[in-house]
Write a protein that holds these residues in place. Structure first.
Motif, PDB file in Angstrom:
ATOM      1  N   GLN A 298      19.447  34.796  -0.611  1.00 17.36           N
ATOM      2  CA  GLN A 298      19.416  36.189  -1.058  1.00 17.36           C
ATOM      3  C   GLN A 298      19.320  37.137   0.132  1.00 17.36           C
ATOM      4  O   GLN A 298      19.994  38.180   0.169  1.00 17.36           O
ATOM      5  CB  GLN A 298      18.244  36.405  -2.008  1.00 17.36           C
ATOM      6  N   GLU A 299      18.514  36.783   1.112  1.00 16.55           N
ATOM      7  CA  GLU A 299      18.393  37.610   2.314  1.00 16.55           C
ATOM      8  C   GLU A 299      19.718  37.657   3.068  1.00 16.55           C
ATOM      9  O   GLU A 299      20.158  38.726   3.518  1.00 16.55           O
ATOM     10  CB  GLU A 299      17.292  37.049   3.216  1.00 16.55           C
ATOM     11  N   PHE A 300      20.359  36.513   3.182  1.00 17.52           N
ATOM     12  CA  PHE A 300      21.636  36.436   3.887  1.00 17.52           C
ATOM     13  C   PHE A 300      22.713  37.239   3.156  1.00 17.52           C
ATOM     14  O   PHE A 300      23.494  37.969   3.777  1.00 17.52           O
ATOM     15  CB  PHE A 300      22.046  34.969   4.010  1.00 17.52           C
ATOM     16  N   MET A 301      22.758  37.119   1.838  1.00 15.88           N
ATOM     17  CA  MET A 301      23.756  37.833   1.057  1.00 15.88           C
ATOM     18  C   MET A 301      23.549  39.343   1.130  1.00 15.88           C
ATOM     19  O   MET A 301      24.515  40.114   1.105  1.00 15.88           O
ATOM     20  CB  MET A 301      23.697  37.375  -0.404  1.00 15.88           C
ATOM     21  N   ALA A 302      22.297  39.775   1.214  1.00 18.40           N
ATOM     22  CA  ALA A 302      22.000  41.206   1.234  1.00 18.40           C
ATOM     23  C   ALA A 302      22.252  41.836   2.595  1.00 18.40           C
ATOM     24  O   ALA A 302      22.356  43.058   2.715  1.00 18.40           O
ATOM     25  CB  ALA A 302      20.551  41.442   0.812  1.00 18.40           C
ATOM     26  N   SER A 303      22.358  41.006   3.623  1.00 21.20           N
ATOM     27  CA  SER A 303      22.559  41.514   4.977  1.00 21.20           C
ATOM     28  C   SER A 303      24.042  41.746   5.221  1.00 21.20           C
ATOM     29  O   SER A 303      24.858  40.841   5.061  1.00 21.20           O
ATOM     30  CB  SER A 303      22.017  40.512   5.997  1.00 21.20           C
ATOM     31  N   GLY A 304      24.387  42.940   5.613  1.00 20.86           N
ATOM     32  CA  GLY A 304      25.785  43.266   5.842  1.00 20.86           C
ATOM     33  C   GLY A 304      26.418  42.466   6.957  1.00 20.86           C
ATOM     34  O   GLY A 304      27.572  42.072   6.884  1.00 20.86           O
ATOM     35  N   ASP A 305      25.639  42.181   8.017  1.00 22.29           N
ATOM     36  CA  ASP A 305      26.199  41.477   9.170  1.00 22.29           C
ATOM     37  C   ASP A 305      25.799  40.013   9.230  1.00 22.29           C
ATOM     38  O   ASP A 305      26.107  39.307  10.200  1.00 22.29           O
ATOM     39  CB  ASP A 305      25.778  42.163  10.466  1.00 22.29           C
ATOM     40  N   GLY A 306      25.098  39.534   8.200  1.00 19.90           N
ATOM     41  CA  GLY A 306      24.707  38.132   8.173  1.00 19.90           C
ATOM     42  C   GLY A 306      23.476  37.800   8.961  1.00 19.90           C
ATOM     43  O   GLY A 306      23.121  36.631   9.100  1.00 19.90           O
ATOM     44  N   SER A 307      22.783  38.795   9.490  1.00 21.70           N
ATOM     45  CA  SER A 307      21.581  38.538  10.280  1.00 21.70           C
ATOM     46  C   SER A 307      20.388  38.278   9.368  1.00 21.70           C
ATOM     47  O   SER A 307      20.356  38.730   8.224  1.00 21.70           O
ATOM     48  CB  SER A 307      21.283  39.719  11.196  1.00 21.70           C
TER      49      SER A 307
END
Length: 314
Positions: A298-307
C-alpha cells in the motif's frame, strides 16, 4: 477470449484457514491457444495489481493479501501456464516466454495502471517482463528470489542449502522420484525455509499439492528450473534502462544482504528500485507476514515515485 464464472459452494477458504471468501471471481482467459486461470476481486475501474505465484504454489498464496487490497485496487492473480487450473503447458518455460502470456492477460483484462507482483519464480517473470516490455507497467514488485544472471546469482547457485536447483534441473528423474509424494516433498520446503515451521496452512498445502498433481503440472514447475540457463542468457543480454519503480522484498530470516541484490538490479538497468526487509519472515512472505506485506504494498502503490519511507532496510 475470456469465460467468467463463480466458484460454486460455500467451502472456499482463505489461505490462513479463516472465514470463507466470496470476494473473488474466477475465469479462463485464452491467449494464443493457452488457457489461463484468472482470479479477480475489487473494482475493475481501479488501478490493478496482478500477482504471479512461485514454486510449489498457485494463485492461492496471495489470497490473504488480495482480500484487504481489493478494497482499493482491482486485484488479479493467475495460475501460471501449466499449473493448477491453467491446464495448457507451454512449449518453453523460460521466464521471458511466460512473461509474454502474462502480458496477454494484462491486455485481455484491460488492466488500469498495472502493478505486477511476483513471488519466487513469479518474481523472475516480473523481471523478464520489465525488460521485454519496458514502460508498460506502472510499478513492479519482486519478492523472495534471486534473478538468473543478475548479481549475486552466481553466489546463490553455490549455496548448498538450495540443492534443489541442481536436482530439479535433471531431466525426468525428479518427476519419477517425487510424483506420488508431493505432499511430503513440498512440506519440506514450506517448513525448512520459513521463519517458523507450520506457517503455511494445511488448507494452502492441500491446494498446492492439488495444483501440481497432474504430470504435466509437475513437469512444468520443474521446467522453470531447467530454463535457468536460458534465463541467464536472456537477462544478461538485456541492455535497456528501465524507469519503472520497482520494489524488492526479502524476509529477515532469509539472511540475504539486501544491498547486494539491489546493486545487481540497478546495474542490470532497474534504476528506480528500492528494497525492504520483512520482519520475522522467511521465504514465504505473502503467507508468513501478510499484514506487513499488505502495508508495504500500500505504501509503495501510494508513492508516486516508488520510494519508501524506510526503504533499503538491511
Amino acid at each position: 477470449m475470456k469465460k467468467e464464472f463463480f466458484i460454486k459452494g460455500g467451502n472456499k477458504q482463505m489461505a490462513g484457514d479463516e472465514a470463507p471468501s466470496k470476494l473473488f471471481r474466477h475465469r479462463q482467459v485464452e491467449r494464443e491457444g493457452v488457457a489461463i486461470h484468472v482470479v479477480t476481486g475489487g473494482t475493475e475501474q481501479k488501478p490493478a495489481i496482478l500477482f504471479l505465484h512461485g514454486w510449489p504454489q498457485n494463485w492461492t498464496e496471495f489470497e490473504a493479501i488480495m482480500i484487504p487490497l481489493s478494497e482499493n485496487y482491482h486485484v488479479v492473480a493467475i495460475d501460471l501456464p501449466g499449473i493448477g487450473d491453467s491446464t495448457t503447458p507451454l512449449i518453453s518455460n523460460d521466464k521471458r516466454n511466460i512473461a509474454k502470456y502474462v502480458r496477454g492477460v494484462v491486455k485481455e483484462l484491460n488492466l488500469i495502471e498495472p502493478t505486477l507482483v511476483g513471488h519466487d519464480v513469479g518474481g523472475q517473470i516480473v523481471y523478464a517482463y520489465l525488460h521485454a516490455f519496458p514502460g508498460e507497467l506502472a510499478r513492479a514488485v519482486i519478492m523472495n528470489v534471486a534473478i538468473p544472471g543478475i548479481d549475486p546469482w552466481s553466489e546463490v547457485k553455490r549455496n548448498p542449502y538450495i540443492w534443489h536447483f541442481a536436482f530439479h534441473a535433471i531431466p525426468d528423474l525428479p518427476e519419477k522420484l517425487i510424483s506420488g509424494n508431493l505432499s511430503d516433498y513440498f512440506a519440506y520446503f514450506y517448513d525448512a525455509i520459513a521463519a517458523k515451521p507450520g506457517s503455511i496452512s494445511e488448507y494452502a498445502r492441500a491446494k498446492y499439492v492439488e495444483a501440481y498433481t497432474r504430470p504435466e503440472a509437475l513437469k512444468t514447475g520443474l521446467e522453470w528450473y531447467r530454463s535457468f540457463p536460458q534465463d541467464e542468457k536472456d537477462n544478461m543480454n538485456f541492455k535497456d534502462s528501465i524507469s519503472t519503480p520497482v520494489l524488492y522484498l526479502r524476509g529477515d530470516r532469509e539472511h540475504a544482504i539486501l544491498e547486494n541484490y539491489l546493486r545487481g538490479l540497478r546495474e542490470s538497468g532497474l534504476h528506480k528500485v528500492t528494497g525492504r526487509i520483512i520482519s520475522n519472515c522467511g521465504h514465504w512472505a505473502p503467507e508468513e507476514q501478510p499484514d506487513e506485506v499488505v502495508s508495504v504494498l500500500q505504501e509503495f502503490m501510494a508513492s508516486g515515485d516508488g520510494s519508501l519511507k524506510n526503504g533499503e532496510n538491511r
